[in-house]
Design a protein around this motif. Sequence first.
Motif, mmCIF file in Angstrom:
data_model
loop_
_atom_site.group_PDB
_atom_site.id
_atom_site.type_symbol
_atom_site.label_atom_id
_atom_site.label_comp_id
_atom_site.label_asym_id
_atom_site.label_seq_id
_atom_site.Cartn_x
_atom_site.Cartn_y
_atom_site.Cartn_z
ATOM 1 N N ARG B 46 0.642 -1.100 -0.050
ATOM 2 C CA ARG B 46 -0.006 0.292 -0.085
ATOM 3 C C ARG B 46 0.589 1.190 -0.244
ATOM 4 O O ARG B 46 0.659 2.303 -0.740
ATOM 5 C CB ARG B 46 -1.480 0.670 1.208
ATOM 6 N N LYS B 47 1.686 1.306 0.679
ATOM 7 C CA LYS B 47 2.972 2.623 0.616
ATOM 8 C C LYS B 47 3.373 2.800 -0.085
ATOM 9 O O LYS B 47 3.826 4.053 -1.022
ATOM 10 C CB LYS B 47 3.713 2.286 2.171
ATOM 11 N N ARG B 50 1.205 4.439 -2.217
ATOM 12 C CA ARG B 50 0.840 5.768 -2.100
ATOM 13 C C ARG B 50 1.937 6.754 -2.609
ATOM 14 O O ARG B 50 1.819 7.658 -3.092
ATOM 15 C CB ARG B 50 0.780 5.714 -0.461
ATOM 16 N N THR B 222 -9.697 3.580 -2.782
ATOM 17 C CA THR B 222 -10.205 4.987 -1.556
ATOM 18 C C THR B 222 -9.337 6.421 -1.746
ATOM 19 O O THR B 222 -9.802 6.886 -0.368
ATOM 20 C CB THR B 222 -10.135 3.681 -0.368
ATOM 21 N N HIS B 223 -8.273 6.318 -2.793
ATOM 22 C CA HIS B 223 -7.404 6.739 -2.578
ATOM 23 C C HIS B 223 -7.894 8.444 -2.735
ATOM 24 O O HIS B 223 -8.580 8.124 -3.524
ATOM 25 C CB HIS B 223 -6.049 6.712 -3.191
ATOM 26 N N MET B 224 -8.145 9.170 -2.194
ATOM 27 C CA MET B 224 -8.746 10.472 -2.493
ATOM 28 C C MET B 224 -7.789 10.826 -3.185
ATOM 29 O O MET B 224 -8.612 12.385 -3.714
ATOM 30 C CB MET B 224 -8.972 11.641 -1.439
ATOM 31 N N ASP B 225 -6.777 11.108 -3.787
ATOM 32 C CA ASP B 225 -5.646 12.044 -4.500
ATOM 33 C C ASP B 225 -5.580 11.303 -5.853
ATOM 34 O O ASP B 225 -5.093 11.040 -6.721
ATOM 35 C CB ASP B 225 -4.380 11.987 -3.860
ATOM 36 N N ASN B 227 -7.617 10.744 -8.909
ATOM 37 C CA ASN B 227 -9.532 10.841 -9.673
ATOM 38 C C ASN B 227 -10.095 10.408 -10.939
ATOM 39 O O ASN B 227 -11.191 10.632 -10.932
ATOM 40 C CB ASN B 227 -9.084 12.305 -11.175
ATOM 41 N N ILE B 248 -16.116 7.586 -3.010
ATOM 42 C CA ILE B 248 -15.955 8.801 -1.979
ATOM 43 C C ILE B 248 -15.753 9.978 -2.764
ATOM 44 O O ILE B 248 -15.332 11.500 -1.800
ATOM 45 C CB ILE B 248 -14.749 7.907 -1.235
ATOM 46 N N ASN B 249 -15.143 10.435 -3.268
ATOM 47 C CA ASN B 249 -14.330 11.308 -3.725
ATOM 48 C C ASN B 249 -14.686 11.718 -5.580
ATOM 49 O O ASN B 249 -14.114 12.132 -6.150
ATOM 50 C CB ASN B 249 -12.796 11.828 -3.820
#
Lengths: 298, 287
Positions: B46-47, B50, B222-225, B227, B248-249
Amino acid sequence: MLPDFNQTVPIDQIGVEERVARFRTRSIKKESKLFALKLALRMVDLTTLEGMDSPGKVRQLCYKALYPHKIDPDIPRVAAICVYPNRVRLAVEILKGSGIHVASVATSFPSGMGTMESRIDEVKYAVDEGADEIDMVISRWAFLKGDYSYVFDEIAMIKEACGPAHLKVILETGELETYENVRKASDIAMYAGADFIKTSTGKISPAATMPVTLVMLYAIRDYYLKTGNKIGMKPAGGIRDAKTALHYLAMVKETLGADWLDPDLFRFGASSLANDLLMQIIKQKTGHYQSPDYFSIG
Amino acid sequence: MSNRLNVLKTCKLYIGGKFSRSESEHYFQAFDKKQKLLANLCRASRKDLRNAIQAARKVQADWGGRTAYNRGQILYRMAEMMEGRRDQFIAELECAAVSRRRAENETDAAIDRLVHYAGWTDKYSALFSSVNPVASPHFNFSIPEPTGVVGIAAPDDYPLVGLISLIAPVIAGGNTCVVLSSEKYGSVACTLAEVIHSSDVPGGVVNVLTGFRADLVPPLATHMDVNAVLSAADDPEQKKNIQENAHINVKRVHLYDGTDWMKDESQSPYYIMDFQEIKTTWHPVGT
């Protein structure tokens, strides 16, 4: 009884850097992480020190301090707002009753090259406007040429001018060249009446680094063991992410003990750190990685 | 009989223009079509994901802000670099999956696809923009703009042309991307990353992760950044996960099902438009 400031406390540079490298490997997880993130947020001095600080910019920063996150009421507020003296009154008005302190830089920040009279007047002005914390800069030129009593006296005079306001003394470690000098400047500041010692103005690179902060923490510890007085520490400038902030907290805890894990004794001088802490807190609660798109600027 | 030891390549992740091992230090094994061990691949965590998304975000404005002409040049440069490694790609595809003949066809199709999208970079905008008639003294026009950071889950068939067919239109349109390679054909994705690295594509525009999609799809979705998410992976469970979490976003989601990426119909400017947002401007004009 004052120590002889002409004596140098030797600093083991390799030892300091290796110790710091160990703190950088620390990984704090789950509940402890959430606790540490919230604690770090409570320690932030939300800072704006630019020539372009309009009243609107300062107002925006104050609102950021009052309402860090739109939804979650569980998120704590920062410790203080840090501004130039001519913005103190505005900040005090907005933050009245919130418990958020208003800190003002003074004494010809960031160079400290004003006349002594004007520097003292600036402190008095900021205190009269309502600042309850003053961040002063020392005369690095005097310190570097070995005129330690000049530095001691200026700090003592400014402490007097502060009255009830807390005094943070900025050493500007980026200009002090050696760890021995950082240690010496810390000792001078504490014996002259500082409530906090602070690394940097944020205008000089390097600003706060972990090794420099560790040297200052050792100075605080030795001063505490000698006098019983607890002096606060404020690294400022260059601390941008939550991970680094947590490494600082681990360093403080293991150098000075849990007493210093308190906004009254430890602060971060930062502007972008607050948002990263907020993003990490929300990440910790929701499990979703966050985006700066959804956090207010400030 | 030579005593020489072969120097084997360490397959790494490609994040922010750098080849790095997984921060988790986890690995998994990839096998060739005869079930012989082919390579140990990094199992991205996951990291790593990220970090890749952070890298993609950092360069998106720069990449999207370049001239369409420049993006076209760079895509064409990718094709040139692939042509130079044509034999290597054919050998890898043949070893990992398919017959010699199909490997050749697929490699050629992949290179041609890059050229196709390289040509479209400075044309799609003109084609899909419009000047709109409005009943007021305004000059009103609409233009496509890149969506931003796109997460891509690669298909399990067509290891090379499938991958290229997803990446090329996304970056041609000024987006940056994080690619989750197919689990079976991670080694091909690694080689493609080397091509990207050597072809003027700025670091971070394409990030390539090998690993298990089951580890990476949920945090991507789920990552908000992020698009937009594009998945061509044949896994109903993961597609459901992407669609559920996209709200979510409000991510743009495109799922390409059962596309035959070898066909000429599988390339078109509409694939570019899948990851464009239409911006409409009202510009006052004198009456």
